[in-house]
Enzyme design. Structure first.
Site, short mmCIF file in Angstrom:
data_model
loop_
_atom_site.label_atom_id
_atom_site.label_comp_id
_atom_site.label_asym_id
_atom_site.label_seq_id
_atom_site.Cartn_x
_atom_site.Cartn_y
_atom_site.Cartn_z
N GLN A 35 63.47 -39.43 -31.85
CA GLN A 35 63.11 -38.09 -32.34
C GLN A 35 64.21 -37.52 -33.23
OE1 GLN A 35 62.60 -36.38 -28.46
NE2 GLN A 35 64.59 -37.12 -27.80
N HIS A 66 66.08 -23.31 -16.64
CA HIS A 66 66.75 -24.28 -15.76
C HIS A 66 66.80 -23.80 -14.31
CE1 HIS A 66 68.40 -25.94 -19.69
NE2 HIS A 66 67.66 -26.89 -19.16
N ASP A 90 70.14 -32.55 -21.85
CA ASP A 90 71.09 -31.48 -22.20
C ASP A 90 71.98 -31.10 -21.02
OD1 ASP A 90 69.62 -29.35 -20.68
OD2 ASP A 90 68.09 -29.76 -22.20
N GLU A 109 67.38 -40.33 -18.70
CA GLU A 109 67.04 -39.74 -20.01
C GLU A 109 66.83 -40.89 -21.00
OE1 GLU A 109 66.85 -36.50 -21.80
OE2 GLU A 109 66.34 -38.01 -23.31
N ASP A 158 62.08 -32.76 -16.31
CA ASP A 158 62.53 -31.81 -17.34
C ASP A 158 62.28 -32.46 -18.69
OD1 ASP A 158 63.78 -29.90 -18.86
OD2 ASP A 158 65.81 -30.43 -18.23
N SER A 159 61.01 -32.44 -19.10
CA SER A 159 60.62 -33.23 -20.27
C SER A 159 60.36 -32.35 -21.48
CB SER A 159 59.34 -33.98 -19.92
OG SER A 159 58.36 -33.03 -19.54
N PRO A 165 57.28 -39.32 -27.03
CA PRO A 165 58.01 -40.06 -26.00
C PRO A 165 57.73 -39.58 -24.57
CG PRO A 165 59.56 -39.04 -27.59
CD PRO A 165 58.17 -38.76 -28.06
N1 AG3 Z 1 61.89 -28.83 -21.77
C1 AG3 Z 1 60.68 -28.09 -22.03
C2 AG3 Z 1 60.64 -27.52 -23.40
C3 AG3 Z 1 59.30 -27.38 -23.95
C4 AG3 Z 1 59.29 -26.44 -25.08
N2 AG3 Z 1 58.16 -26.66 -25.93
C5 AG3 Z 1 58.08 -26.20 -27.18
N3 AG3 Z 1 59.05 -25.51 -27.69
N4 AG3 Z 1 57.01 -26.46 -27.87
C6 AG3 Z 1 63.11 -28.27 -22.13
C7 AG3 Z 1 64.28 -29.13 -21.80
C8 AG3 Z 1 65.47 -28.31 -21.51
N5 AG3 Z 1 66.33 -28.96 -20.58
#
Ligand code: AG3
Length: 282
Positions: A35, A66, A90, A109, A158-159, A165
């Protein structure tokens, strides 16, 4: 006043609407194997991490996401010792998990470049990535998990949005593997997108989880930079009843006992969409 000098970041949430953020300074922009990763500075939200043009986290509002992804599950478990984080490169989720006296945390990850860029440019979010209880695996979690049985107390997904992906992370095969990877009192929580923009995705996630796990709960939180400013989370157990079993760590900025008890109350339009599958725990 309109500042025309600065590049503007736009994320479309539908063909008609979305969010814009000024890019005061670009700190990192690189195409990884998976990505496009970018970190830029914004005068209001602080540093912003985007993946393929979608906001993943910002320094100003990341605490809500979080804390809400991690603490409801952690405080509900009778003894959360072995934790699996899927995604979360992150480090924000790991930082929250490590506020508990856990024995071992595995973070799986797929994209190592997210971890490296976050270590370098998001120090307040990635601060716990060097904790000695944490093991980082740069691998595809949908494959990694196949070899792990009866091992984890809490699994936290936490995706990114479930396209590209991360698509496999809402697949039934993955959920079945999570079920097997969880110990008896195990809990899984998965970020579940926006009730305003992704109601059908939320229903799909609920249906798939409900086929596998006997107990399904859902809760929400307001996250300003995500689509709709409003986010859903799904939580499943193998039968464990949700109640407060761990002390809430000190120093949190969003989560507290009242939020824990209140967050599972769903607005009517969402409740109807997941009717017959989702129960309110309190
Ligand atoms: N994970 C979910 C973020 C989704 C946001 N989607 C969007 N902006 N279209 C965040 C990961 C942070 N650890």
């Amino acid at each position: 006043m309109v500042d025309r000098q600065k590049e503007e970041y736009r994320e479309y949430h539908s063909p008609h609407s979305g969010i814009f953020l000024k890019k005061d300074r670009i700190l990192f922009r690189e195409q990884s194997q998976y990505q496009e990763i970018e970190i830029f500075e914004n005068g209001f939200f602080g540093r912003v991490l985007t993946l393929d043009g979608l906001v993943m986290t910002t320094e100003r509002d990341e605490f809500i996401y979080h804390e809400m992804l991690v603490h409801p599950a952690m405080v509900s478990h009778p003894a959360p010792e072995r934790i699996l984080i899927v995604g979360g490169g992150d480090g924000g989720t790991a930082r929250e998990v490590l506020k508990y006296p856990v024995k071992e945390v595995h973070l799986v990850e797929i994209d190592g470049m997210v971890i490296e860029a976050s270590r370098r440019y998001l120090p307040t979010i990635s601060s716990a990535l060097d904790d000695e209880r944490l093991r980082i695996h740069v691998e595809d979690a949908t494959i990694w998990i196949e070899d792990h049985r009866d091992e984890f107390d809490v699994v936290i997904v936490d995706s990114t949005d479930p396209i590209g992906p991360a698509e496999g992370l809402i697949g039934e095969a993955f959920f079945e593997n999570v079920f097997r990877a969880l110990r008896k009192d195990g809990i899984m929580v998965i970020q579940s997108e926006s009730p305003h923009y992704h109601l059908d995705t939320i229903r799909t996630i609920a249906k798939r989880l409900f086929r596998i796990f006997p107990v399904l709960h859902m809760y929400t939180a307001p996250i300003p930079t995500y689509p709709g400013g409003y986010w859903a989370f799904s939580m499943v157990t193998k039968g464990l009843r949700i109640e407060e079993r761990q002390e809430i760590p000190g120093g949190l900025k969003y989560f507290n006992r009242s939020i824990y008890r209140g967050a599972f109350a769903l607005p009517q339009f969402l409740k109807e969409k997941v009717k017959g599958m989702v129960q309110e725990p309190f």
